[in-house]
Design a protein around this motif. Sequence first.
Motif, PDB file in Angstrom:
ATOM      1  N   UNK A   1      47.817  48.653  52.810  1.00 14.28           N
ATOM      2  CA  UNK A   1      46.819  49.990  52.606  1.00 14.28           C
ATOM      3  C   UNK A   1      47.054  49.817  51.421  1.00 14.28           C
ATOM      4  N   UNK A   2      45.328  48.626  51.002  1.00 12.94           N
ATOM      5  CA  UNK A   2      44.387  48.615  49.930  1.00 12.94           C
ATOM      6  C   UNK A   2      43.224  47.401  50.848  1.00 12.94           C
ATOM      7  N   UNK A   3      42.465  48.240  49.707  1.00 13.11           N
ATOM      8  CA  UNK A   3      42.063  46.255  50.530  1.00 13.11           C
ATOM      9  C   UNK A   3      41.765  45.144  49.569  1.00 13.11           C
ATOM     10  N   UNK A   4      41.646  43.938  50.454  1.00 20.38           N
ATOM     11  CA  UNK A   4      42.314  42.735  49.744  1.00 20.38           C
ATOM     12  C   UNK A   4      41.027  42.131  48.380  1.00 20.38           C
ATOM     13  N   UNK A   5      39.948  42.969  48.462  1.00 23.35           N
ATOM     14  CA  UNK A   5      39.250  42.665  46.738  1.00 23.35           C
ATOM     15  C   UNK A   5      40.119  43.617  45.523  1.00 23.35           C
ATOM     16  N   UNK A   6      40.157  44.583  46.130  1.00 24.22           N
ATOM     17  CA  UNK A   6      40.839  45.614  45.437  1.00 24.22           C
ATOM     18  C   UNK A   6      41.906  45.186  45.349  1.00 24.22           C
ATOM     19  N   UNK A   7      42.630  44.443  46.164  1.00 25.27           N
ATOM     20  CA  UNK A   7      44.656  43.634  45.710  1.00 25.27           C
ATOM     21  C   UNK A   7      44.077  42.668  44.944  1.00 25.27           C
ATOM     22  N   UNK A   8      43.510  41.978  44.526  1.00 26.09           N
ATOM     23  CA  UNK A   8      43.120  40.736  43.730  1.00 26.09           C
ATOM     24  C   UNK A   8      42.601  40.821  42.351  1.00 26.09           C
ATOM     25  N   UNK A   9      41.999  42.222  42.794  1.00 21.09           N
ATOM     26  CA  UNK A   9      41.617  42.735  41.060  1.00 21.09           C
ATOM     27  C   UNK A   9      42.607  43.177  40.423  1.00 21.09           C
ATOM     28  N   UNK A  10      42.728  43.558  40.921  1.00 23.14           N
ATOM     29  CA  UNK A  10      44.312  44.718  40.312  1.00 23.14           C
ATOM     30  C   UNK A  10      45.689  43.718  40.125  1.00 23.14           C
ATOM     31  N   UNK A  11      45.993  43.392  40.989  1.00 21.51           N
ATOM     32  CA  UNK A  11      46.817  42.038  40.555  1.00 21.51           C
ATOM     33  C   UNK A  11      46.286  41.196  39.946  1.00 21.51           C
ATOM     34  N   UNK A  12      44.899  40.534  38.575  1.00 21.01           N
ATOM     35  CA  UNK A  12      44.989  39.908  37.698  1.00 21.01           C
ATOM     36  C   UNK A  12      45.110  40.814  36.133  1.00 21.01           C
ATOM     37  N   UNK A  13      44.246  41.499  37.467  1.00 26.74           N
ATOM     38  CA  UNK A  13      45.040  42.798  36.222  1.00 26.74           C
ATOM     39  C   UNK A  13      45.985  42.941  35.326  1.00 26.74           C
ATOM     40  N   UNK A  14      46.803  43.286  35.866  1.00 29.01           N
ATOM     41  CA  UNK A  14      48.083  43.692  35.647  1.00 29.01           C
ATOM     42  C   UNK A  14      49.384  42.249  35.277  1.00 29.01           C
ATOM     43  N   UNK A  15      48.225  41.130  35.910  1.00 28.90           N
ATOM     44  CA  UNK A  15      48.679  39.732  35.255  1.00 28.90           C
ATOM     45  C   UNK A  15      48.669  39.674  33.817  1.00 28.90           C
ATOM     46  N   UNK A  16      47.280  40.514  33.566  1.00 26.18           N
ATOM     47  CA  UNK A  16      46.763  40.191  32.355  1.00 26.18           C
ATOM     48  C   UNK A  16      47.188  40.811  31.073  1.00 26.18           C
ATOM     49  N   UNK A  17      47.847  42.321  31.807  1.00 22.87           N
ATOM     50  CA  UNK A  17      48.340  43.036  30.770  1.00 22.87           C
ATOM     51  C   UNK A  17      49.809  42.492  30.654  1.00 22.87           C
ATOM     52  N   UNK A  18      50.834  41.896  31.554  1.00 22.86           N
ATOM     53  CA  UNK A  18      51.954  41.254  31.399  1.00 22.86           C
ATOM     54  C   UNK A  18      51.724  40.123  30.106  1.00 22.86           C
ATOM     55  N   UNK A  19      50.680  39.449  30.431  1.00 23.42           N
ATOM     56  CA  UNK A  19      50.682  38.722  29.183  1.00 23.42           C
ATOM     57  C   UNK A  19      50.432  39.148  27.967  1.00 23.42           C
ATOM     58  N   UNK A  20      49.417  40.009  27.853  1.00 23.37           N
ATOM     59  CA  UNK A  20      48.850  40.420  26.779  1.00 23.37           C
ATOM     60  C   UNK A  20      50.316  41.656  26.202  1.00 23.37           C
ATOM     61  N   UNK A  21      51.501  41.999  26.574  1.00 23.70           N
ATOM     62  CA  UNK A  21      52.477  42.095  25.963  1.00 23.70           C
ATOM     63  C   UNK A  21      53.565  41.149  25.635  1.00 23.70           C
ATOM     64  N   UNK A  22      53.661  40.703  26.150  1.00 23.35           N
ATOM     65  CA  UNK A  22      54.359  38.945  26.058  1.00 23.35           C
ATOM     66  C   UNK A  22      53.849  37.906  24.789  1.00 23.35           C
ATOM     67  N   UNK A  23      52.613  37.273  25.307  1.00 20.64           N
ATOM     68  CA  UNK A  23      52.095  36.737  24.923  1.00 20.64           C
ATOM     69  C   UNK A  23      51.110  37.242  23.506  1.00 20.64           C
ATOM     70  N   UNK A  24      51.237  36.889  22.511  1.00 25.09           N
ATOM     71  CA  UNK A  24      50.852  37.172  21.155  1.00 25.09           C
ATOM     72  C   UNK A  24      49.467  36.507  20.600  1.00 25.09           C
ATOM     73  N   UNK A  25      50.080  35.088  21.214  1.00 21.43           N
ATOM     74  CA  UNK A  25      49.225  33.722  20.766  1.00 21.43           C
ATOM     75  C   UNK A  25      47.814  33.887  21.311  1.00 21.43           C
TER      76      UNK A  25
END
Length: 307
Positions: A57-81
Amino acid sequence: MAIAKNTDVVADHIKRVNKAIQYIDEHLDSELSIDLIAGIANFSPYHFHRVFKSVVNEPLNSYIIRKRIEKAAAVLMRQKQVSITELYTKYGFSSNSSFTRAFKKFYRISPTLFRVTCPGRFSKISQANSKNGQSPGLFEPYICSVDEQKLQTMNANIEVKEMPELKLAYISHIGHDNLDITYKKLFAWAAEKGLLRDGNIQPLTIYHDSFKITAPEKIRMSACLILKDPITVDGAVGLITINKGKYVVGHYEIKPEDFGPVWGELFVWLSKNGYKKSDKDVFEIYHNDFTQHPENLSRVDFYIPIT
């Protein structure tokens, strides 16, 4: 006969899309072309676009962009360095400005502000609930405003332990609603395979996304059953493995509405005791059917993988 055939086609599509999703999620820092991903799912690029959207229920390109942004958000929260430059370069953005624009579409603030501000305020589930007037829901918040007085009444038994490899049969589920329906399908399959005869079957839910950074309706989970012996799967049922490793494990007997606060408690415990979550997924293992308990209590273990 036509209905059965159509059901088989849908199940086959789900299985093949699940294979593509697993590849995408494991290679977010690599080139992800439509030709490559469609090939992994054994589709032509033309048909894969349509099938992927119908299943996810989501286009492929939208899914990939969202997952990359979410992955980046997780890194921002956990890996300050890790710097912002490292993040946008790693996840395929051409510049800081393009990364920031994409990030703001999801979280309404810049990556820099996200990092320095308590993440719970900006979580996707918090935004969704604030729109309809509901109180914070499942898993929200983790650390920012955990009610420690309430948590102390849950009689937590928390330990760090090595877990063996787990072989699982699973059905993928998207969205935080109606997981029980997916489990009914999984148990129906297990009954046909004779897996329920000894009555000693353990359900396990894997959370592939975090409720802190993914919209509730897009959360991907796997409804699983722990397998004792090798088995052949079919239809929408697949096989997945949780590799052995070290985990923070919380053992609880709680009401359904306490699952969110318990996850909060575990992440607080994790932080206070100097542990760091690894890139593996968190999961729950259930030891009873809470509807059969006289007080509607679930006996459940919560697992957070650590480095």
